[in-house]
Motif scaffolding. Structure first.
Motif: not given
Length: 201
Positions: A37-39, A84-87, A109-111, A115-116
């Motif tokens: 989901s979006e931030q 959340r992305f790492r999860g 936001g998630l993308i 990238r980070y």
């Protein structure tokens, strides 16, 4: 699109619409996951409020100089979004045995925190990228990562090391969407760290 392994999409309507367009006329099966989901921006949950926050950070009106460390009142900060992305990577992508490539439809936001993480950015790298009006990943853009050297198919690395950003209506063959190489893991000397600190003052 049929060459991809699992295909994932955010549950947001606009993401599902994009996924449907991408796979139209195929038998591709999509998985919907809330982790994409979006931030959650809390009280700043519209583009005008978000642009206003960025403008205040640029002009020094905010206590923080960093969008990465900014706390969105009632929302999700970037560290939480990164977690959340790492999860998602750990619990979804890494659990798929033998999968070489996946397709993910998500939001800016998630993308950008992906990238980070993938490109081993520093917070100031993230800020330099994201403090543009809305970053460089437009709606409908494709951000592609690969471990295989685009110029040498026999050269396959252990981690992503090349990326290509293709914007909507952009021809890959026109030379404006070339592959960029980046270090998958960045290391710094003592002098590098001190220089970073001085540049942040």
């Amino acid at each position: 699109i049929a060459a991809f392994g699992p295909c994932w999409t955010s549950p947001f309507v606009r993401a599902r619409q994009t996924a449907a367009i991408l796979s139209e006329g195929t038998e591709v099966q999509w998985r919907i996951d809330d982790m994409l989901s979006e931030q959650h921006y809390g009280e700043s949950a519209n583009i005008e409020a978000l642009m206003n926050i960025k403008a205040r950070i640029r002009t020094g009106e905010e206590k923080t100089k960093s969008l990465w460390s900014f706390y969105f009142n009632g929302g999700e900060n970037h560290t939480q979004l990164d977690s959340r992305f790492r999860g998602f990577v750990r619990e979804r992508l890494m659990s798929e045995v033998g999968v070489e490539q996946s397709l993910i439809v998500a939001h800016a936001g998630l993308i950008n925190v992906a990238r980070y993480h993938i490109e081993s950015m520093l917070p100031e790298d993230y800020d330099a990228h994201e403090m543009r009006d809305h970053g460089d990943v437009a709606n409908g853009a494709l951000l592609i990562y690969t471990r295989q050297n685009p110029n040498n198919q026999a050269d396959v690395r252990d981690a992503y090391q090349w990326r290509r950003l293709v914007r909507p209506m952009q021809e890959i063959t026109d030379g404006s969407a070339e592959w960029d190489e980046f270090p998958s893991v960045r290391t710094y000397t003592s002098a590098d760290l001190l220089e970073q600190i001085n540049n942040l003052d």
